[in-house]
Enzyme design. Sequence first.
Site, mmCIF file in Angstrom:
data_model
loop_
_atom_site.group_PDB
_atom_site.id
_atom_site.type_symbol
_atom_site.label_atom_id
_atom_site.label_comp_id
_atom_site.label_asym_id
_atom_site.label_seq_id
_atom_site.Cartn_x
_atom_site.Cartn_y
_atom_site.Cartn_z
ATOM 1 N N TRP A 127 0.862 -1.194 0.000
ATOM 2 C CA TRP A 127 0.000 0.000 0.000
ATOM 3 C C TRP A 127 0.897 1.243 0.000
ATOM 4 O O TRP A 127 1.835 1.315 0.804
ATOM 5 C CB TRP A 127 -0.855 -0.065 1.263
ATOM 6 C CG TRP A 127 -1.844 1.024 1.444
ATOM 7 C CD1 TRP A 127 -2.752 1.479 0.531
ATOM 8 C CD2 TRP A 127 -2.048 1.778 2.647
ATOM 9 N NE1 TRP A 127 -3.509 2.468 1.090
ATOM 10 C CE2 TRP A 127 -3.106 2.672 2.384
ATOM 11 C CE3 TRP A 127 -1.460 1.773 3.904
ATOM 12 C CZ2 TRP A 127 -3.579 3.567 3.340
ATOM 13 C CZ3 TRP A 127 -1.935 2.659 4.846
ATOM 14 C CH2 TRP A 127 -2.976 3.543 4.572
ATOM 15 N N ASP A 208 -0.428 -5.192 9.588
ATOM 16 C CA ASP A 208 -1.454 -4.216 9.245
ATOM 17 C C ASP A 208 -2.726 -5.000 8.921
ATOM 18 O O ASP A 208 -2.786 -5.743 7.942
ATOM 19 C CB ASP A 208 -0.990 -3.396 8.027
ATOM 20 C CG ASP A 208 -1.959 -2.246 7.712
ATOM 21 O OD1 ASP A 208 -3.051 -2.196 8.308
ATOM 22 O OD2 ASP A 208 -1.601 -1.412 6.852
#
Length: 391
Positions: A127, A208
């Site tokens: 990301w 995450d």
Amino acid sequence: MFEIVTPPEPDKIIRLMGMFAADPRAGKVDLGVGVYRSPEGKTPVMAAVKSAEQRIWAAQESKSYVGLRGDLGFLDAMRRLILGESVSPDRVAAAGTPGGTGAVRQVLETVHRLNPSATVWISDPTWPNHPAIIDHLGQKRKTYRYYDAATGGIDRGGMLADLAKTARGDLILLHGCCHNPTGADLRSDDWREIAAICARTGAIPFVDMAYQGFGAGLEEDAQGLRHLATTLPEVLIAASCSKNFGLYRERVGVVLIVTDGKAAAEGVLAGMNRQNFAFPPDHGARVVQEILGDQALDAVWRNELERMRRAMEGNRRALAEALRAETGSDRFGFLAAHRGMFSLIGATPEQVERLRAEHGIYLVGDGRMNIAGLTQDTIPRVAQAIAQVLA
Ligand code: LMR
């Protein structure tokens, strides 16, 4: 002061949101930013969220400050949701944050303060906000091999070889489930291998967890992370309620730290919150707490989340099928095997640009598609365009 400043370019996801909003074409299709859309193309407020908000509105008598780590009931509910019974609550420090990004930032900044020489290892690709925050903080970073574009799966050998080079105190940033942007997830034996590597090198996993419940199911999606938590002395976790509770704009996130130094870790997290934003936002966190603390609401939420998950799986199958029909090949078969919102479809930046310019179909520049943005109506058109542009 600002006359001489060149503002930073927005990252590729944010830039695309702006371009989509400015596109006047009626038939444009947004497969960019990671927002869930129902089969009707809407991003609804979840039913359990609406009910919880009603209850809060009726019962809440004050909006005075809560605490630097946020509401303790919310933190405990999130600990249970994410870690289950895998570790004793005495080994889990927690703090609320503004969204999952806030949690990522608080973890990275904490580590940077405590161990400035640590390198953060990120998957290739990941990301865009991961490297952006790491660079903003001035941390050292390296990438580990992850995605194998030839198979649409994981480059296991490459990943494990790279992670074996980590040093004591380094962070290994992992996606708990629904890897963003690839859609290719770690299997349980990968999690076991990574745990063994961390035990050997002394690297610390940082997970995450932004999409719990969007992959294989709420419990299934947490298994890898829970394995790390049961086998390693320290695990850092940043979690988000944006997607699985649909609370995007409310900014609901949490840091969990599995550690033997719970009291110290909570003190550090409270101090870090104080310096960055003082108190974390409360409304969305209270909604989550209300839902998770009430059997009936919890069941409503789980049902809706499961429907969303199945809708995404349905979109994957339908798109893979339509592409099989369009191309007469199984070239895009990997789409059905991926998990969560995203897949890399294997388009070059030029092909992504053609999809946008010629067909009004918006993908992130690396070829990431938000599978949840598809509907039964758009799938045939999207498949046709992809087959044509990627021929
Ligand atoms: C995404 O990856 O599209 C989402 O997580 C939204 C964001 O903040 O980038």
